[in-house]
Scaffold this active site. Structure first.
Site, PDB file in Angstrom:
ATOM      1  N   ASP A 170       6.600  -1.482  71.463  1.00 20.15           N
ATOM      2  CA  ASP A 170       7.740  -2.318  71.842  1.00 20.15           C
ATOM      3  C   ASP A 170       8.783  -1.570  72.660  1.00 20.15           C
ATOM      4  O   ASP A 170       9.842  -1.183  72.149  1.00 20.15           O
ATOM      5  CB  ASP A 170       8.372  -2.951  70.608  1.00 20.15           C
ATOM      6  N   ASP A 221      14.914   1.493  71.693  1.00 19.80           N
ATOM      7  CA  ASP A 221      15.065   0.835  70.396  1.00 19.80           C
ATOM      8  C   ASP A 221      14.145   1.503  69.387  1.00 19.80           C
ATOM      9  O   ASP A 221      13.341   0.856  68.711  1.00 19.80           O
ATOM     10  CB  ASP A 221      14.742  -0.656  70.534  1.00 19.80           C
ATOM     11  N   ASN A 253       9.395   0.315  64.991  1.00 17.31           N
ATOM     12  CA  ASN A 253       8.726   0.522  66.278  1.00 17.31           C
ATOM     13  C   ASN A 253       7.971   1.848  66.343  1.00 17.31           C
ATOM     14  O   ASN A 253       7.513   2.251  67.416  1.00 17.31           O
ATOM     15  CB  ASN A 253       9.738   0.444  67.424  1.00 17.31           C
TER      16      ASN A 253
END
Length: 350
Positions: free
Chosen positions: A240, A223, A228
């Site tokens: 994350d 992701d 992030n």
């Protein structure tokens, strides 16, 4: 991105997670809060910034029940730790120790122990790392980010995840479509148009994967969007890994692209200049970018629908589920279908 294998265990999974419960949980692993805590922006899990008595600051993450198994969470932790040991700038979880004098009893898992289970929740704790969003207009910053993603994938190529998921059209696309149809969240008058374009998109996405052929899969961040990646004067660091999975390298690159086709080409050129100093890149994966973007759009709708019974979601996404939302999604997916059917829509300038 959030991927479910089963619904949340409770309609209000975090209702008992009061500030006192957060501080008691940290106290149980010997991290004494000074009373100051701030809830951070996270819908899938619950994440806090907590100030400790010793002057340090930590970030505990309380996992949504029913989403990941202990084995899947511990694989994420082990990957983050492996990356940190290889001096890749990823925020890894702290090793935890039970405090026998604390009022809350917990169990620890992992080698070293990084996952704690209290009577109501599972949580992990990481150090706080500050930073700002990188600039997509800076080719230097994109090249730097690409170099570090290459380092992540070099470590990720050593072995696959055994318990976490593997990216596919079925995982992100078909299962999301089927769940939405069964949920009744798509209004009857909007369903035929939406479903028709979704089915066409899934077919085009599958064709894109078939054209790419057999690709190397590595352990991915999963992701890797701008929120992030935190930028400092020392360069990027990544946070994350909650959606870490097996998949092709392009999954960790395409979400960093923004703007028109010309911008895409300059940005992917910069990312790959950095990436290929650390890891070979298979150019066939460029043909998956619009397919992956399409799958993410379909999956995002299913994610919102799956979480709609969580009170935080209607408050944060009041527009979801309205007729205008599905009309807009249908139009966006038509545009994605055209992008997937346009040869060479995204390619490097080299």
């Amino acid at each position: 991105m959030s991927i479910d294998r089963e619904p949340s265990a409770s309609l209000t999974p975090f209702s008992g997670l009061t500030p006192d419960a957060v501080l008691d949980s940290l106290d149980a692993v010997g991290l004494r809060g000074d009373g100051r805590l701030l809830q951070l922006n996270s819908y899938e899990n619950r994440v806090f910034q907590v100030f400790l008595e010793d002057g340090s600051v930590v970030v505990p993450k309380f996992y949504r029940p029913g989403r990941w198994s202990d084995e899947q969470i511990l694989e994420e932790h082990a990957f983050a730790t492996e990356l940190a040991q290889a001096e890749v700038p990823v925020v890894a979880p702290l090793a935890l120790v039970c405090d026998s004098d604390a009022r809350m009893a917990i169990e620890l898992s992992g080698h070293p122990p990084t996952l704690a289970r209290s009577p109501a929740h599972r949580f992990a704790v990481s150090p706080r790392r500050a930073g700002r969003a990188p600039s997509l207009e800076s080719m230097e910053q994109l090249e730097w980010i690409g170099r570090f993603i290459g380092r992540i994938h070099a470590v990720g190529s050593r072995q696959p995840f055994l318990h976490r998921l593997t990216l596919s059209v079925d995982l992100l696309g078909r299962s999301s479509r089927d769940w939405l149809l069964q949920s009744g969240m798509v209004p009857p008058d909007a369903e035929p148009g939406w479903l028709g374009v979704v089915d066409d998109c899934l077919l085009a996405a599958a064709e894109a994967f078939d054209r790419a052929g057999t690709l190397q899969h590595v352990r991915l961040h999963g992701d890797c969007h701008l929120n992030n990646v935190l930028w400092t004067d020392a360069g990027p660091h990544f946070v994350d890994l909650d959606d870490a999975m097996n998949g092709p390298a392009i999954q960790d690159l395409w979400m960093l692209l923004s703007g028109d086709k010309a911008s895409y080409r300059h940005q992917i050129d910069a990312l790959l200049r950095g990436y290929e100093t650390m890891m070979n890149f298979d150019d066939r994966e460029l043909g998956l970018i619009e397919a992956l973007r399409t799958l993410r759009l379909i999956h995002h709708s299913a994610w919102l629908a799956r979480r709609w019974d969580d009170p935080a979601f209607p408050a944060a996404f009041p527009w979801f589920g309205q007729a205008a939302y599905w009309q807009q999604q249908t139009q966006v997916l038509r545009e994605q279908l055209n992008a997937m059917r346009t040869p060479g829509y995204i390619q490097t300038s080299s």
